[in-house]
Design a protein around this motif. Structure first.
Motif, PDB file in Angstrom:
ATOM      1  N   THR A   1      40.805  84.510  59.807  1.00  0.00           N
ATOM      2  CA  THR A   1      41.606  83.530  60.555  1.00  0.00           C
ATOM      3  C   THR A   1      42.625  82.872  59.632  1.00  0.00           C
ATOM      4  O   THR A   1      42.519  82.955  58.395  1.00  0.00           O
ATOM      5  N   THR A   2      43.581  82.186  60.249  1.00  0.00           N
ATOM      6  CA  THR A   2      44.606  81.475  59.477  1.00  0.00           C
ATOM      7  C   THR A   2      43.966  80.434  58.561  1.00  0.00           C
ATOM      8  O   THR A   2      44.361  80.272  57.402  1.00  0.00           O
ATOM      9  N   GLN A   3      42.959  79.753  59.072  1.00  0.00           N
ATOM     10  CA  GLN A   3      42.266  78.750  58.279  1.00  0.00           C
ATOM     11  C   GLN A   3      41.572  79.375  57.073  1.00  0.00           C
ATOM     12  O   GLN A   3      41.618  78.832  55.970  1.00  0.00           O
ATOM     13  N   ARG A   4      40.943  80.566  57.311  1.00  0.00           N
ATOM     14  CA  ARG A   4      40.239  81.246  56.203  1.00  0.00           C
ATOM     15  C   ARG A   4      41.237  81.693  55.130  1.00  0.00           C
ATOM     16  O   ARG A   4      40.985  81.523  53.937  1.00  0.00           O
ATOM     17  N   TRP A   5      42.383  82.232  55.557  1.00  0.00           N
ATOM     18  CA  TRP A   5      43.392  82.637  54.582  1.00  0.00           C
ATOM     19  C   TRP A   5      43.891  81.423  53.798  1.00  0.00           C
ATOM     20  O   TRP A   5      44.157  81.504  52.592  1.00  0.00           O
ATOM     21  N   GLY A   6      43.989  80.304  54.461  1.00  0.00           N
ATOM     22  CA  GLY A   6      44.421  79.088  53.771  1.00  0.00           C
ATOM     23  C   GLY A   6      43.427  78.671  52.702  1.00  0.00           C
ATOM     24  O   GLY A   6      43.803  78.251  51.597  1.00  0.00           O
ATOM     25  N   GLN A   7      42.134  78.771  53.014  1.00  0.00           N
ATOM     26  CA  GLN A   7      41.095  78.425  52.043  1.00  0.00           C
ATOM     27  C   GLN A   7      41.128  79.370  50.834  1.00  0.00           C
ATOM     28  O   GLN A   7      40.960  78.932  49.684  1.00  0.00           O
ATOM     29  N   ILE A   8      41.354  80.662  51.106  1.00  0.00           N
ATOM     30  CA  ILE A   8      41.445  81.636  50.010  1.00  0.00           C
ATOM     31  C   ILE A   8      42.648  81.313  49.115  1.00  0.00           C
ATOM     32  O   ILE A   8      42.564  81.351  47.882  1.00  0.00           O
ATOM     33  N   GLY A   9      43.769  80.969  49.745  1.00  0.00           N
ATOM     34  CA  GLY A   9      44.954  80.597  48.976  1.00  0.00           C
ATOM     35  C   GLY A   9      44.706  79.378  48.099  1.00  0.00           C
ATOM     36  O   GLY A   9      45.185  79.305  46.960  1.00  0.00           O
ATOM     37  N   GLU A  10      43.932  78.411  48.602  1.00  0.00           N
ATOM     38  CA  GLU A  10      43.610  77.221  47.816  1.00  0.00           C
ATOM     39  C   GLU A  10      42.790  77.581  46.575  1.00  0.00           C
ATOM     40  O   GLU A  10      42.962  76.985  45.510  1.00  0.00           O
TER      41      GLU A  10
END
Length: 420
Positions: free
Chosen positions: A301-310
């Motif tokens: 999900t978009t949220q999961r990709w955001g967490q990975i980017g962090e």
């Protein structure tokens, strides 16, 4: 009776004296005798024939023994044959070349001819073979010395108790190989050394590589013992270990082993020299590892990709804390470049996921509107369904919306088929 014997002795002695005189190497004596009584010259012609054949035979044997030598004994024997040929040539009278006894050869059928050119060629051949034999014998001296030095170096290496002694033996070993390599390949010793050098060099390289690795491991053990009390000495020992391992050529089968040891020793060295930056690098690597694990098995999900980017950003921030003056700065910058590339990829995937979800939502709203209030005109319905399909086709694989978009495309396509 005694008088008869004395008279016979005088006759024989006188005859021998006459034969000796007429066979002297003087053309003014031999030429008239050769024309009138060539039989009187038989002793000298027999001697010339003997020495001529002896010179030719000795030269042929010398040439075979020296040019095709298989052992040192062949060289020695060839040198003796050259001396024999030289002696035979010395007994061949050069003055005879202009006074060949035609009448003598007519009577007795000479089977050989002896010319001045042939004589000169024979002398040149003797000189050449004599020089070759001389060079071959001289070359045996450094050959034997190098062989002896090489065997001694091998023995010293096997008996060495530590790295220093092994390296001294290896240096002597290398010197012996260099001496063998310098022997002229035109000599028997040089040809022999060339056939052996390949094996010598292979054995030497294997021993040298083994010593590099063994020495590095010894330095590592010493460094481990002193690192808690003297970090500077430990760092220097690890540097010596790395220096030894860097000499392993990349074509050697043990190159990868050496590179692994280098990497391990560099980590140990950095740990004792630069504890702070080593900790920061390790922290950055842990964040990077967590990010890489989280990114496995997409789509996300978009949220999961955001967490990975962090996580990637956290890894980069840890590495950015390492100052330019610190030893690990270059390593940190290299990792930052890699992590920023990975972060860029994650952001692309995040945006692609966000766009896909938004398109799918818009398509679903349009579908619900068509279901709630469908147009009465078939062509208008078909056109609006085509518009929805165009939107759905922009959703890319690798997104969470892709599977649903494909299902809706199938249903839309079936509905269009029904409207025909």
């Amino acid at each position: 009776m005694f008088g008869k014997i004395k008279f016979a002795a005088i006759i024989v002695g006188g005859t021998a004296g006459i034969l000796w005189v007429v066979n002297l190497p003087y053309p003014m004596i031999r030429q008239p005798v050769a024309q009138a009584a060539p039989l009187l010259l038989l002793p000298s012609f027999m001697s010339m024939d003997l020495h001529y054949r002896g010179a030719i035979d000795s030269l042929e044997q010398a040439d075979q023994l020296i040019s095709k030598a298989t052992s040192i004994a062949d060289i020695e024997r060839g040198g003796e044959k050259v001396k024999d040929a030289k002696k035979h040539l010395e007994y061949l009278p050069v003055w005879f070349l202009g006074y060949y006894p035609q009448r003598y050869c007519t009577l007795f059928g000479c089977s050989w001819k002896f010319t001045f050119d042939e004589f000169e060629q024979a002398r040149q051949r003797v000189a050449r073979l004599e020089a070759v034999a001389f060079q071959d014998k001289n070359a045996l001296v450094p050959f034997n010395e190098a062989q002896k030095a090489l065997l001694t170096a091998k023995q010293e290496y096997q008996e060495a108790k530590n790295t220093k002694d092994r390296e001294i033996a290896i240096a002597s070993w290398q010197t012996a190989i260099d001496k063998l390599d310098q022997i002229s390949q035109q000599t028997f010793a040089g040809k022999n050394s060339q056939t052996q050098l390949a094996a010598y060099k292979r054995d030497f390289e294997n021993v040298q590589i083994s010593n590099f690795i063994a020495a590095a491991q010894e330095f590592d053990l010493e460094a481990q013992k002193v690192k808690s009390t003297n970090s500077q000495a430990a760092s220097e020992l690890w540097q010596q270990a790395i220096t030894r391992l860097e000499q392993v050529p990349n074509k050697n089968p043990r190159y990868l082993d050496a590179q692994k040891l280098i990497a391990a020793y560099q980590v140990k060295q950095n740990t004792v020299v630069d504890q702070r930056s080593s900790t920061l690098i390790e922290a950055g690597k842990q964040y990077a590892l967590a990010a890489a694990k989280s990114a496995q098995n997409p789509p996300h999900t978009t949220q999961r990709w955001g967490q990975i980017g962090e996580l990637w950003e956290d890894a980069i921030q840890q590495l950015k804390r390492i100052e330019v003056t610190e030893p690990s700065y270059v390593e940190a910058q290299t990792l930052i470049a890699q992590y920023q590339t990975n972060l860029g990829t994650i952001k692309i995937r995040q945006q692609m996921e966000s766009d896909a979800v938004e398109i799918l939502n818009e398509a679903n709203k349009e579908i619900q509107r068509l279901i709630a209030s469908p147009p009465t005109d078939k062509n208008q319905i078909r056109a609006e369904i085509q518009g929805v399909m165009t939107q759905l086709n922009t959703i890319k694989p690798g997104t969470t919306a892709y599977a649903e978009s494909q299902r809706l495309l199938t249903l839309a396509n079936q509905r269009i088929q029904q409207l025909k």
